[in-house]
Design an enzyme around this catalytic site. Structure first.
Site, mmCIF file in Angstrom:
data_model
loop_
_atom_site.group_PDB
_atom_site.id
_atom_site.type_symbol
_atom_site.label_atom_id
_atom_site.label_comp_id
_atom_site.label_asym_id
_atom_site.label_seq_id
_atom_site.Cartn_x
_atom_site.Cartn_y
_atom_site.Cartn_z
ATOM 1 N N SER A 44 -13.602 -5.645 -6.537
ATOM 2 C CA SER A 44 -12.315 -5.006 -6.257
ATOM 3 C C SER A 44 -11.237 -5.407 -7.263
ATOM 4 O O SER A 44 -10.395 -4.598 -7.635
ATOM 5 C CB SER A 44 -11.853 -5.359 -4.840
ATOM 6 O OG SER A 44 -12.752 -4.850 -3.880
ATOM 7 N N GLU A 65 -9.919 -18.973 -0.258
ATOM 8 C CA GLU A 65 -8.963 -18.951 -1.368
ATOM 9 C C GLU A 65 -8.329 -20.305 -1.632
ATOM 10 O O GLU A 65 -8.058 -20.668 -2.785
ATOM 11 C CB GLU A 65 -7.878 -17.895 -1.105
ATOM 12 C CG GLU A 65 -8.348 -16.452 -1.211
ATOM 13 C CD GLU A 65 -9.050 -15.952 0.035
ATOM 14 O OE1 GLU A 65 -9.498 -14.790 0.039
ATOM 15 O OE2 GLU A 65 -9.131 -16.724 1.014
ATOM 16 N N PHE A 90 -3.375 -12.496 -0.520
ATOM 17 C CA PHE A 90 -4.148 -13.718 -0.313
ATOM 18 C C PHE A 90 -3.707 -14.824 -1.272
ATOM 19 O O PHE A 90 -3.635 -15.999 -0.892
ATOM 20 C CB PHE A 90 -5.643 -13.455 -0.485
ATOM 21 C CG PHE A 90 -6.168 -12.354 0.390
ATOM 22 C CD1 PHE A 90 -5.561 -12.045 1.604
ATOM 23 C CD2 PHE A 90 -7.271 -11.605 0.009
ATOM 24 C CE1 PHE A 90 -6.053 -11.025 2.414
ATOM 25 C CE2 PHE A 90 -7.768 -10.590 0.809
ATOM 26 C CZ PHE A 90 -7.150 -10.291 2.012
ATOM 27 N N HIS A 116 -3.702 -5.381 -6.156
ATOM 28 C CA HIS A 116 -3.352 -4.737 -4.888
ATOM 29 C C HIS A 116 -1.971 -5.200 -4.408
ATOM 30 O O HIS A 116 -1.762 -5.463 -3.221
ATOM 31 C CB HIS A 116 -4.412 -5.001 -3.823
ATOM 32 C CG HIS A 116 -5.762 -4.452 -4.164
ATOM 33 N ND1 HIS A 116 -6.505 -4.917 -5.228
ATOM 34 C CD2 HIS A 116 -6.521 -3.490 -3.561
ATOM 35 C CE1 HIS A 116 -7.657 -4.271 -5.297
ATOM 36 N NE2 HIS A 116 -7.688 -3.385 -4.292
#
Length: 335
Positions: A44, A65, A90, A116
């Site tokens: 992604s 993360e 994130f 994103h």
């Protein structure tokens, strides 16, 4: 490091994040210290392109993360140049403590490429939308932030982040961007900006996907109203090009900021901080995501809903142009 060979034709055929992925591969070919990290989002975020070329220099930390950022900080302290990719939501919220303490506090040479961003993944809902990232990161010491407008400038942003000695955050969105640049920005640098259109009637300062929309609005102002609008791509969010902002206040006295981000402590607030130091009177408006949870939908629909698409920018510019400012040009009586 030699400049990368890249054209606007390449950028029209790929998402901005894909441009980042290919740029990273080219940098990695030249520098064996570059390593990549993903939080199970390699496809992604397009950092998976590095894995395809250099699998021994790529690490998937999984949906962890916080651990990923700590690992990257450790690799940086060992002399590597880690590139970390995940969604902006994130990177700046789930792993914020690790970004602040593991990376920025120690001034670790980690490059965070966040995809994103803003409402570019608007149809995924609040968990994946990222209106808050600019506001959060403006307060983190040692961290520079860059927000490119299209694929070609994304290539320059990634290269600038690589060349910067210290933590860097590059903010890109999800989908295809409209082409803003047909040639690389001259003297692209951290702390810089680029004036795309010149004018002395009003200034529109924009970042990221809002830059193309600002240009469209400025062209309509010129063609329909005879108004000469200055458009500045403020691609370096932190540090800002303060001289460009001060010059815009002095020359146009009317400023609009446009960002696909929360207007609370975002680009608009940063510009206002600088503009206020001039002591000069000016009209000012901030366009972006208001202080509310965004509705869910396609990005273009959300931009229009919140009034920072080209029509919203045009309407706001016309409103600001109607604001009365004292007629004399002698500002000695002001602060």
């Amino acid at each position: 490091m030699a400049s990368l060979n890249y054209t606007m034709i390449d950028s029209t055929e790929m998402q901005t994040s894909e441009v980042y992925g290919h740029t990273l591969v080219e940098l990695a070919k030249q520098d064996p210290r570059i390593v990549g990290f993903s939080g199970d989002l390699a496809k992604s975020t397009k950092i998976g392109l590095l894995n395809n070329q250099f699998p021994d220099r790529f690490f998937n930390a999984g949906i962890a993360e916080q651990n990923m950022f700590g690992m990257a900080a450790g690799m940086a302290k060992c002399g590597y140049v880690p590139f970390v990719s995940t969604f902006a939501s994130f990177a700046t919220m789930r792993a914020l403590e690790q970004m602040r303490t593991d990376i920025c506090y120690g001034n670790a040479n980690v490059k965070i490429i966040a995809t994103h961003s803003g409402l570019s993944f608007g149809n995924a809902g609040s968990t994946h939308q990222s209106p808050e990232d600019i506001a959060i990161l403006r307060s983190i010491t040692n961290l520079v932030s860059i927000c490119p407008a299209d694929g070609l400038s994304a290539m320059q942003a990634v290269e600038a982040a690589y060349e910067h000695d210290g933590p860097a955050y590059v903010r890109v969105n999800r989908g295809f961007d409209q082409v803003v640049y047909t040639e690389p920005i001259e003297n692209f640098r951290i702390g810089g900006s680029n004036t795309i259109m010149d004018g002395n009637d009003i200034t529109i300062i924009a970042i990221g996907s809002a830059v193309w929309r600002a240009v469209q609005a400025a062209e309509r102002l010129r063609n329909e109203d005879g108004i000469q609008a200055r458009v500045i791509d403020m691609y370096s969010i932190k540090p800002l090009d303060e001289e460009a902002i001060k010059a815009a206040v002095a020359d146009t006295r009317r400023i609009i900021t446009v960002e696909d981000a929360n207007i609370v402590n975002g680009l608009g607030a940063a510009v206002a901080d600088v503009a206020a130091t001039t002591g000069k009177g000016f009209a000012f408006r901030k366009l972006g995501i208001p202080d509310e949870w965004s509705i869910i939908g396609q990005p273009e629909d959300l931009f229009a809903h919140y009034g920072y698409d080209e029509n919203g920018i045009l309407e706001t510019a016309r409103e600001v142009l109607r604001v009365e400012i004292e007629e004399d040009d002698d500002w000695d009586d002001e602060v």
